[in-house]
Design a protein around this motif. Sequence first.
Motif, PDB file in Angstrom:
ATOM      1  N   GLY A 153       0.823  -1.204   0.000  1.00 49.68           N
ATOM      2  CA  GLY A 153       0.000   0.000   0.000  1.00 49.68           C
ATOM      3  C   GLY A 153       0.856   1.252   0.000  1.00 49.68           C
ATOM      4  N   GLY A 154       0.173   2.388   0.152  1.00 51.54           N
ATOM      5  CA  GLY A 154       0.866   3.670   0.176  1.00 51.54           C
ATOM      6  C   GLY A 154       1.058   4.283  -1.196  1.00 51.54           C
ATOM      7  N   LYS A 155       1.090   3.441  -2.229  1.00 54.45           N
ATOM      8  CA  LYS A 155       1.135   3.901  -3.612  1.00 54.45           C
ATOM      9  C   LYS A 155      -0.158   3.428  -4.272  1.00 54.45           C
ATOM     10  CE  LYS A 155       3.579   3.430  -8.011  1.00 54.45           C
ATOM     11  NZ  LYS A 155       4.652   2.722  -8.751  1.00 54.45           N
ATOM     12  N   ASN A 156      -0.879   4.339  -4.893  1.00 50.67           N
ATOM     13  CA  ASN A 156      -2.177   4.027  -5.503  1.00 50.67           C
ATOM     14  C   ASN A 156      -3.227   3.619  -4.480  1.00 50.67           C
ATOM     15  OD1 ASN A 156      -1.156   4.477  -8.090  1.00 50.67           O
ATOM     16  ND2 ASN A 156      -0.555   2.341  -8.344  1.00 50.67           N
TER      17      ASN A 156
ATOM     18  N   PRO B 134      -4.737   4.522  -0.201  1.00 53.23           N
ATOM     19  CA  PRO B 134      -4.616   5.304   1.031  1.00 53.23           C
ATOM     20  C   PRO B 134      -4.395   4.448   2.271  1.00 53.23           C
ATOM     21  CG  PRO B 134      -6.924   5.037   0.491  1.00 53.23           C
ATOM     22  CD  PRO B 134      -6.154   4.345  -0.607  1.00 53.23           C
ATOM     23  N   TYR B 135      -4.071   3.170   2.081  1.00 45.73           N
ATOM     24  CA  TYR B 135      -3.847   2.278   3.219  1.00 45.73           C
ATOM     25  C   TYR B 135      -2.400   1.794   3.258  1.00 45.73           C
ATOM     26  CZ  TYR B 135      -8.918   2.098   3.560  1.00 45.73           C
ATOM     27  OH  TYR B 135     -10.246   2.441   3.700  1.00 45.73           O
ATOM     28  N   ILE B 136      -1.900   1.633   4.481  1.00 49.01           N
ATOM     29  CA  ILE B 136      -0.613   0.980   4.711  1.00 49.01           C
ATOM     30  C   ILE B 136      -0.903  -0.306   5.475  1.00 49.01           C
ATOM     31  CG2 ILE B 136       1.614   1.096   5.905  1.00 49.01           C
ATOM     32  CD1 ILE B 136       1.533   2.994   3.596  1.00 49.01           C
ATOM     33  N   TRP B 137      -0.422  -1.396   4.927  1.00 49.76           N
ATOM     34  CA  TRP B 137      -0.628  -2.735   5.503  1.00 49.76           C
ATOM     35  C   TRP B 137       0.756  -3.265   5.855  1.00 49.76           C
ATOM     36  CZ3 TRP B 137      -4.524  -5.915   6.936  1.00 49.76           C
ATOM     37  CH2 TRP B 137      -4.361  -7.295   6.895  1.00 49.76           C
ATOM     38  N   PHE B 138       1.074  -3.308   7.156  1.00 52.25           N
ATOM     39  CA  PHE B 138       2.453  -3.627   7.536  1.00 52.25           C
ATOM     40  C   PHE B 138       2.537  -4.806   8.487  1.00 52.25           C
ATOM     41  CE2 PHE B 138       1.084  -0.670  10.819  1.00 52.25           C
ATOM     42  CZ  PHE B 138       1.658  -1.147  11.979  1.00 52.25           C
ATOM     43  N   LYS B 139       3.702  -5.407   8.491  1.00 54.39           N
ATOM     44  CA  LYS B 139       3.956  -6.606   9.286  1.00 54.39           C
ATOM     45  C   LYS B 139       4.284  -6.205  10.719  1.00 54.39           C
ATOM     46  CE  LYS B 139       6.187 -11.048   8.409  1.00 54.39           C
ATOM     47  NZ  LYS B 139       7.114 -11.730   7.475  1.00 54.39           N
ATOM     48  N   CYS B 140       3.447  -6.656  11.664  1.00 56.67           N
ATOM     49  CA  CYS B 140       3.671  -6.270  13.064  1.00 56.67           C
ATOM     50  C   CYS B 140       4.350  -7.368  13.877  1.00 56.67           C
ATOM     51  CB  CYS B 140       2.359  -5.840  13.720  1.00 56.67           C
ATOM     52  SG  CYS B 140       1.068  -7.102  13.766  1.00 56.67           S
TER      53      CYS B 140
END
Length: 398
Positions: free
Chosen positions: A330-333, A335-341
């Motif tokens: 995400g973050g490109k194209n 509006p969401y960031i999906w990250f490894k926690c």
Amino acid sequence: MAKINKGFLNLKENYLFIEIGRKVREYVEANPDKPIIRMGIGDVTQPLAPCVVEAMQKAAAEMGVKETFKGYEDSGRGYDFLRSAVAGYYKSFGVDVETDEIFISDGAKSDSGNITDIFGEDNIVMVSDPAYPVYVDSNIMNNKQVIFADATEQTGFAPVVPSGVKTDLIYLCSPNNPTGAVFTKEQLTDWVNYALENKAVIIYDAAYEAFISDDSPRSIFAVEGARRCAIEICSLSKTAGFTGTRCGYTVVPKELEFYDDKGAVYSVLKIWARRQGSKFNGVPYVIQRGAEAVFSPDGLKQTKEAIDYYMENARIMSETFSELNISYTGGKNSPYIWFKCNMPSWDFFDMLLSGKQVVGTPGVGFGKNGDGWFRLTAFNTRENTIEAMKRVRELLAK
């Protein structure tokens, strides 16, 4: 004795965002001196475009004059002026849809759930995992069998066409909520071909298409053959700030048809029109005039400014996770960031809320493949986004 629809008994006790709201309320009540930053639910913070407000004000004034007052909209599909504006918008990025294939709705969430009404209980429904919860919940409510297409870190969190699996309905979303993944034309073509081969119908959620800034498809109808196997659902909630005013649209192509066991052919468009005529009285005239203004030259310009604002937030967020060397999509194209926690998602939710007063969305709430992942939205103010990323750095850089 009245009997309950047993599909509702198969749902989880709380909808994901209701559960998040409960946890946040309890934290705020116990810690009133610790203000929180909300980056969980995808609600916008930028106001409606000036030309949209002006159009709504003008329409509201019309409602106070006998000669221009509007009651029920008699087509059940939305006013011609708005459907024509939507068709013109599609044409602007090279896709042709006809005005009588467009149905104005009160948002993509409603139609994503309501569309399942026209498909029988014996349909098998394929949903990506992870996915927006409404796709799963609405079909469970209607007693349909739901199966999953895995979307994982290895696939870039875009579901891959399964091998040797047959299904009747397929839910796809691009740019994806929650993962931010965006289908290439080649990937979408694979899904369209799969649907045509299996006589399946794709329910395509394009609610975030306006955030696409490269040559990725803005509509599934950019793919050859999609008009024979797909329904597209879109929304003005995030693209034009209509979360509080509610307006969207669904496109049902004339080529899309049902076949029954005896070989009879039925128009999906006509069946959906019949459903809407019975169960939906339309979007208010004032709102539809505001939506029409979104697609005007001034509206597109002013709306793009809000989208650019959110995408700058997304860039700031992406930069943070890149600096921390944390995997994300995400973050490109998108509006969401999906990250490894790197821990159970609800545990990270509690740690982020209690430790840094930032609210996000635990990935497991979107499916089993989301556990160990977390979603943040770019729909906050610039100041809050910068402060939230400062707090995330403090938490994760240890």
